[in-house]
Design a protein around this motif. Sequence first.
Motif, PDB file in Angstrom:
ATOM      1  N   ALA A  21      52.862  39.358  64.624  1.00 16.25           N
ATOM      2  CA  ALA A  21      53.342  38.351  63.416  1.00 16.25           C
ATOM      3  C   ALA A  21      54.238  37.486  64.247  1.00 16.25           C
ATOM      4  CB  ALA A  21      54.033  39.210  62.330  1.00 16.25           C
ATOM      5  N   VAL A  22      55.443  37.834  65.027  1.00 17.15           N
ATOM      6  CA  VAL A  22      56.336  37.383  65.427  1.00 17.15           C
ATOM      7  C   VAL A  22      55.755  36.333  66.645  1.00 17.15           C
ATOM      8  CG1 VAL A  22      57.101  38.692  67.376  1.00 17.15           C
ATOM      9  CG2 VAL A  22      58.857  37.116  66.155  1.00 17.15           C
ATOM     10  N   MET A  23      54.904  36.673  67.257  1.00 16.55           N
ATOM     11  CA  MET A  23      54.168  35.755  68.441  1.00 16.55           C
ATOM     12  C   MET A  23      53.417  34.721  67.689  1.00 16.55           C
ATOM     13  SD  MET A  23      54.579  36.861  71.462  1.00 16.55           S
ATOM     14  CE  MET A  23      53.125  36.488  72.334  1.00 16.55           C
ATOM     15  N   TRP A  75      46.835  42.644  76.418  1.00 18.37           N
ATOM     16  CA  TRP A  75      47.844  42.944  75.230  1.00 18.37           C
ATOM     17  C   TRP A  75      49.170  43.706  75.793  1.00 18.37           C
ATOM     18  CZ3 TRP A  75      49.165  47.961  72.620  1.00 18.37           C
ATOM     19  CH2 TRP A  75      49.977  47.598  71.428  1.00 18.37           C
ATOM     20  N   VAL A  76      48.864  44.557  76.731  1.00 16.61           N
ATOM     21  CA  VAL A  76      49.939  45.329  77.323  1.00 16.61           C
ATOM     22  C   VAL A  76      50.543  44.439  78.358  1.00 16.61           C
ATOM     23  CG1 VAL A  76      50.332  46.975  79.326  1.00 16.61           C
ATOM     24  CG2 VAL A  76      49.087  47.687  77.071  1.00 16.61           C
ATOM     25  N   ARG A  77      49.897  43.561  79.078  1.00 15.79           N
ATOM     26  CA  ARG A  77      50.352  42.523  79.813  1.00 15.79           C
ATOM     27  C   ARG A  77      51.576  41.803  79.239  1.00 15.79           C
ATOM     28  NH1 ARG A  77      51.028  37.611  81.266  1.00 15.79           N
ATOM     29  NH2 ARG A  77      49.270  37.150  79.388  1.00 15.79           N
ATOM     30  N   LYS A  78      51.367  41.352  77.938  1.00 15.35           N
ATOM     31  CA  LYS A  78      52.299  40.525  77.295  1.00 15.35           C
ATOM     32  C   LYS A  78      53.285  41.202  76.675  1.00 15.35           C
ATOM     33  CE  LYS A  78      48.866  37.509  75.193  1.00 15.35           C
ATOM     34  NZ  LYS A  78      48.026  37.089  73.826  1.00 15.35           N
ATOM     35  N   CYS A 165      59.663  43.282  70.738  1.00 18.39           N
ATOM     36  CA  CYS A 165      59.984  42.956  69.142  1.00 18.39           C
ATOM     37  C   CYS A 165      61.257  42.439  69.140  1.00 18.39           C
ATOM     38  CB  CYS A 165      59.426  43.982  68.208  1.00 18.39           C
ATOM     39  SG  CYS A 165      57.710  44.179  67.814  1.00 18.39           S
ATOM     40  N   ARG A 166      62.246  43.202  69.451  1.00 17.37           N
ATOM     41  CA  ARG A 166      63.581  42.844  69.381  1.00 17.37           C
ATOM     42  C   ARG A 166      64.095  41.611  70.255  1.00 17.37           C
ATOM     43  NH1 ARG A 166      66.685  46.783  66.967  1.00 17.37           N
ATOM     44  NH2 ARG A 166      65.922  48.822  67.036  1.00 17.37           N
ATOM     45  N   ARG A 167      63.419  41.449  71.433  1.00 13.51           N
ATOM     46  CA  ARG A 167      63.703  40.321  72.189  1.00 13.51           C
ATOM     47  C   ARG A 167      63.037  39.113  71.746  1.00 13.51           C
ATOM     48  NH1 ARG A 167      63.163  41.609  78.676  1.00 13.51           N
ATOM     49  NH2 ARG A 167      65.108  43.256  78.746  1.00 13.51           N
ATOM     50  N   LEU A 168      61.887  39.177  70.815  1.00 11.89           N
ATOM     51  CA  LEU A 168      61.550  37.924  70.177  1.00 11.89           C
ATOM     52  C   LEU A 168      62.015  37.836  68.694  1.00 11.89           C
ATOM     53  CD1 LEU A 168      57.492  38.691  71.020  1.00 11.89           C
ATOM     54  CD2 LEU A 168      59.097  36.978  71.699  1.00 11.89           C
ATOM     55  N   THR A 354      43.955  46.266  65.529  1.00 16.89           N
ATOM     56  CA  THR A 354      44.487  46.348  64.239  1.00 16.89           C
ATOM     57  C   THR A 354      45.439  45.027  63.960  1.00 16.89           C
ATOM     58  OG1 THR A 354      44.355  48.473  64.092  1.00 16.89           O
ATOM     59  CG2 THR A 354      46.075  47.476  62.543  1.00 16.89           C
ATOM     60  N   ALA A 355      46.376  45.025  64.993  1.00 15.51           N
ATOM     61  CA  ALA A 355      47.284  43.995  64.993  1.00 15.51           C
ATOM     62  C   ALA A 355      46.666  42.466  64.895  1.00 15.51           C
ATOM     63  CB  ALA A 355      48.210  43.708  66.154  1.00 15.51           C
ATOM     64  N   ALA A 356      45.695  42.458  65.621  1.00 13.47           N
ATOM     65  CA  ALA A 356      44.697  41.222  65.598  1.00 13.47           C
ATOM     66  C   ALA A 356      44.245  40.824  64.269  1.00 13.47           C
ATOM     67  CB  ALA A 356      43.630  41.141  66.753  1.00 13.47           C
ATOM     68  N   MET A 357      43.622  41.750  63.556  1.00 11.39           N
ATOM     69  CA  MET A 357      43.014  41.637  62.269  1.00 11.39           C
ATOM     70  C   MET A 357      44.100  41.146  61.250  1.00 11.39           C
ATOM     71  SD  MET A 357      40.517  44.832  61.758  1.00 11.39           S
ATOM     72  CE  MET A 357      40.169  44.411  60.194  1.00 11.39           C
ATOM     73  N   ILE A 358      45.401  41.953  61.354  1.00 10.27           N
ATOM     74  CA  ILE A 358      46.462  41.503  60.351  1.00 10.27           C
ATOM     75  C   ILE A 358      47.005  40.050  60.960  1.00 10.27           C
ATOM     76  CG2 ILE A 358      48.776  42.167  59.986  1.00 10.27           C
ATOM     77  CD1 ILE A 358      46.758  43.904  58.913  1.00 10.27           C
ATOM     78  N   GLY A 359      46.813  39.610  62.076  1.00 15.11           N
ATOM     79  CA  GLY A 359      47.193  38.540  62.363  1.00 15.11           C
ATOM     80  C   GLY A 359      46.542  37.530  61.970  1.00 15.11           C
ATOM     81  N   ASP A 360      45.148  37.699  62.014  1.00 16.89           N
ATOM     82  CA  ASP A 360      44.066  36.851  61.322  1.00 16.89           C
ATOM     83  C   ASP A 360      44.182  36.633  59.739  1.00 16.89           C
ATOM     84  OD1 ASP A 360      42.914  36.286  63.619  1.00 16.89           O
ATOM     85  OD2 ASP A 360      41.133  37.595  63.482  1.00 16.89           O
ATOM     86  N   LEU A 361      44.674  37.753  59.137  1.00 12.34           N
ATOM     87  CA  LEU A 361      44.782  37.510  57.653  1.00 12.34           C
ATOM     88  C   LEU A 361      46.077  36.747  57.460  1.00 12.34           C
ATOM     89  CD1 LEU A 361      43.803  41.306  56.739  1.00 12.34           C
ATOM     90  CD2 LEU A 361      42.649  39.309  56.215  1.00 12.34           C
ATOM     91  N   LEU A 362      47.081  37.013  58.089  1.00 11.73           N
ATOM     92  CA  LEU A 362      48.220  36.184  58.086  1.00 11.73           C
ATOM     93  C   LEU A 362      47.925  34.830  57.929  1.00 11.73           C
ATOM     94  CD1 LEU A 362      50.943  38.391  59.897  1.00 11.73           C
ATOM     95  CD2 LEU A 362      50.787  38.076  57.510  1.00 11.73           C
ATOM     96  N   ILE A 363      47.373  34.242  58.844  1.00 15.27           N
ATOM     97  CA  ILE A 363      47.027  32.898  58.760  1.00 15.27           C
ATOM     98  C   ILE A 363      45.804  32.220  58.174  1.00 15.27           C
ATOM     99  CG2 ILE A 363      48.010  32.429  61.073  1.00 15.27           C
ATOM    100  CD1 ILE A 363      45.293  32.506  62.225  1.00 15.27           C
TER     101      ILE A 363
END
Length: 389
Positions: A21-23, A75-78, A165-168, A354-363
């Motif tokens: 979400a923050v990304m 994902w891990v790289r990011k 997350c904190r850094r972002l 899961t995060a990708a699915m939630i990210g899609d729903l947010l937009i």
Amino acid sequence: MGTRVIVLGGGIIGLSCAFEAVMGGAEVTVVEPGRVGGQASGAAAGMLAPYTENGELPDAFFQLCLDSLHRYPEWVRKIEEVSGQSAELTNCGSLTVAMHEADLQPLQARLAWQQRFGASAELIGQERLRKMEPLLHGGAAGALYCPTESHVHAPKLVAALEAACRRLGVRILEQAGAIAPPRAGSGGRVDAVVETAAYGSVSGDVLIVCAGAWANTYAALCGFPIPVHPIRGQICSFDLTGADDRAAGASVSHMVFSSQAYWVQKRDGQLVCGASEDAAGYDTSVTDRGIDRLTRWTPRVFPFLGGRAPAMRWAGLRPATRDGRPLIGMVPGSPNVLIAAGHYRNGILLSPATAAMIGDLLIGVAPRQAEAASFAPDRFARGGRAVTL
């Protein structure tokens, strides 16, 4: 200012959704009653093994697990790039060991359909198995070798994700204590305001329920039952860093699965063995009975560990649903309430998907039909079943 998102729960799923979400430009607050990553996330062995652990049929759940495995490296790289910390993603492959000839037939059946989905797996015989894992019991009949499966160090992944997350700019409210979720008002609209014991009111535009084994407490908010219940998973580890082990070259190169347990060696020399499961409510204590089952079985697969006591033992609560599939999606009638919970044994594996699915729903991007039906949060209220592809 972007959408204000409140994530209820600071486990691996909650942190993953917060990172997504923050990304995506949202203003994110994570509310965690206890410690971030303090339950199933920190207790997991970190295996990324969709072919081995979900080997029954190519349904929508298997497809989601496979999609998540493919997402993992980037994902891990990011996460590592933002956090400056390593999650120790290790591409080691897996061996599902057959201790008897009769055990090879079901492995052959699994291999037949999984090859169509990129497993690149093969059945190997005794001689090659001894070369790949010399410490395995010499009487093992063979194994199914899947080179594409991997593992991460779960506590380090959680720590890296929290740091990213904190850094972002994600606001993480740990030790929030009791959380009183909002209730649906007229027309089903929910005001995204939660009351916490430690921080008072926390408000936003969207709620994402990522409460793991406690997701069932949000049933009133959603307006339908959330049949998520805790399953205690007990794990132990053997320390292979001692002088005798180093002199003997004791090391396990692959994730090893048997019918009764699994073993995966981390970069710090700890050989993790799991998992003993039982229904014990919200009790996270470690029992002799649970660990003894693992220590009794271990020498049957790895004789060199006979008589060795585990160096560590721990337990975590796995959020299980009645069909073993997670709840991921929007609450019907409340477009500003999303759920990502009930991942059972696959929370680490399923985090990026899961995060990708939630990210899609947010937009405003709807999930595919098979995913929507298989993981719908209200499927138990309407008798829904997982979809086979």
